[in-house]
Write an enzyme that holds these catalytic residues in place. Structure first.
Site, PDB file in Angstrom:
ATOM      1  N   SER A 196       0.774  -0.972   0.080  1.00 19.98           N
ATOM      2  CA  SER A 196      -0.001  -0.100  -0.179  1.00 19.98           C
ATOM      3  C   SER A 196       0.831   1.294  -0.075  1.00 19.98           C
ATOM      4  CB  SER A 196      -0.925   0.006   1.339  1.00 19.98           C
ATOM      5  OG  SER A 196      -0.191  -0.010   2.304  1.00 19.98           O
ATOM      6  N   TYR A 239      21.903 -19.360  -6.516  1.00 16.78           N
ATOM      7  CA  TYR A 239      21.409 -18.135  -6.482  1.00 16.78           C
ATOM      8  C   TYR A 239      22.278 -17.180  -7.402  1.00 16.78           C
ATOM      9  CZ  TYR A 239      20.736 -13.086  -4.759  1.00 16.78           C
ATOM     10  OH  TYR A 239      20.509 -11.809  -4.449  1.00 16.78           O
TER      11      TYR A 239
END
Ligand code: NAD
Ligand code: AKB
Length: 334
Positions: A43, A157
């Site tokens: 948000s 990774y």
């Protein structure tokens, strides 16, 4: 695809540490609208904020892209969504899907949206994990590592980051209009947020624990050393690369650097401001080995030359001007 789609900047992984800092920084300008994607809710916004819409979902979900691309036409993509190093090693299949397949899918989407007349910039945060140093002696001798040395990652990774860098560069060379740029980031430290699932996390965790007055259990050895960068400096570097004219760029992937600090040095510096700091060493051998394979320092001369990377903090001001005051504000409002 329809010509009425709104041109936007797209950020994947926007609810993460870098994403939040990047969104805050983009809100200071008057750029084009921003749309975001993340598994987590987000948000942000408010009057004047460029954030237009958040798509909560998985970058691997074709329905999400169908919906997003029906309404929006990305002109600049910051592809941040990923599973970071420590977690990636423990969920290898998922990490491959997100870090390699997810990025490949987004690169294909980007190449599809781009045209030679309207190139699409794709900015990818890679990592010092692309480097692999085989021994403590080579780690010491190699520092600062420049971009074309020691590209022998010790982790899944790291291999996934290197793959995406190379895939992006290759698609760009094929000439469809994709403009691919990558930064290899060191460990980042933010005064506002805490990392999750990374291996350089001991440094930010320790500093935040000190400010909360909690003891910290350190999973690497005292001498473990990495380059670290303040979050605002890294975000500024990413933005400078994103907006620099292509003609200035001499490479696809650039190191961004920062002070080279060991666990012992960080503890000593943090204890000056938080004298009650209590650190116990509980070594996690797997994480300690990952740090041992990453460079102690990187050469970021190309980034400084080509797009004016100029980190605002050195070894002392990283703490005195950025981390300590910011973290104090976060935890006790002082
Ligand atoms: P982060 O973990 O805080 O944020 C990653 C975000 O990606 C999270 O919000 C997560 O929910 C989201 N995500 C993960 N899988 C997803 C999926 N399948 N679909 C949609 N969203 C998904 O990490 P960060 O520190 O903000 O890092 C952002 C990027 O920068 C990553 O690619 C990371 O590898 C790279 N990087 C970070 C650092 C660092 O020290 N923070 C250093 C080097 C490189
Ligand atoms: C991690 O530790 O995984 C990241 C990185 C350096 O890529 N912080």
């Amino acid at each position: 695809m329809s010509g009425e789609r709104v041109p936007v900047t797209l950020i994947t992984g926007a609810a993460g540490e870098i994403g939040q800092a990047l969104l805050e920084r983009l809100a200071e300008g008057r750029g084009e609208p921003v749309v975001t994607v993340d598994l987590r809710p987000l948000s942000v916004g408010g009057p004047g904020h460029p954030h237009r819409e958040h798509f909560q979902g998985d970058i691997l979900d074709p329905a999400l892209w169908e919906k997003l691309l029906h309404r929006y036409r990305p002109t600049l993509i910051f592809h941040l969504a990923a599973i970071l190093s420590t977690r990636a090693e423990s969920v290898p299949v998922l990490a491959h899907r997100v870090n390699a397949d997810g990025a490949a899918r987004l690169l294909a989407i980007a190449a599809d949206c781009a045209t030679p007349d309207e190139p699409l910039r794709f900015v990818f945060p890679s990592s010092i994990a692309v480097y692999g140093l085989p021994s403590p002696e080579s780690k010491e001798a190699a520092a600062p590592v420049s971009e074309d040395e020691h590209l022998d990652p010790a982790t899944l990774y790291g291999a996934q980051k290197l793959y995406v860098e190379r895939l992006g560069a290759t698609i760009e060379r094929l000439g469809a209009g994709l403009d691919f740029r990558a930064v290899r980031l060191p460990g980042l430290i933010s005064s506002d947020t805490l990392p999750q699932g990374g291996t350089s996390d001991w440094a930010p965790e320790l500093i935040h624990a000190a400010a909360r007055g909690e003891p910290y259990s350190c999973f690497v050895n005292r001498g473990a050393r990495l380059p670290f960068c303040a979050m605002p400096d890294a975000v500024e570097g990413i933005l400078r690369l994103a907006f620099r004219g292509k003609a200035s760029l001499t490479r696809t992937a650039y190191n961004l650097g920062g002070p080279s600090l060991s666990a012992a040095e960080i503890i000593a510096r943090v204890a000056r401001d938080f004298p009650d700091l209590e650190v116990r060493f509980r070594l996690d051998p797997a994480r300690d080995r990952i740090v041992a394979s990453w460079p102690a320092a990187v050469d970021d001369g190309a980034a400084r030359r080509d797009f004016g990377f100029a980190p605002g903090h050195d070894e002392e001001t990283l703490f005195s001007r950025y981390l300590i005051p910011g973290i104090r504000r976060r935890y006790d409002g002082s």
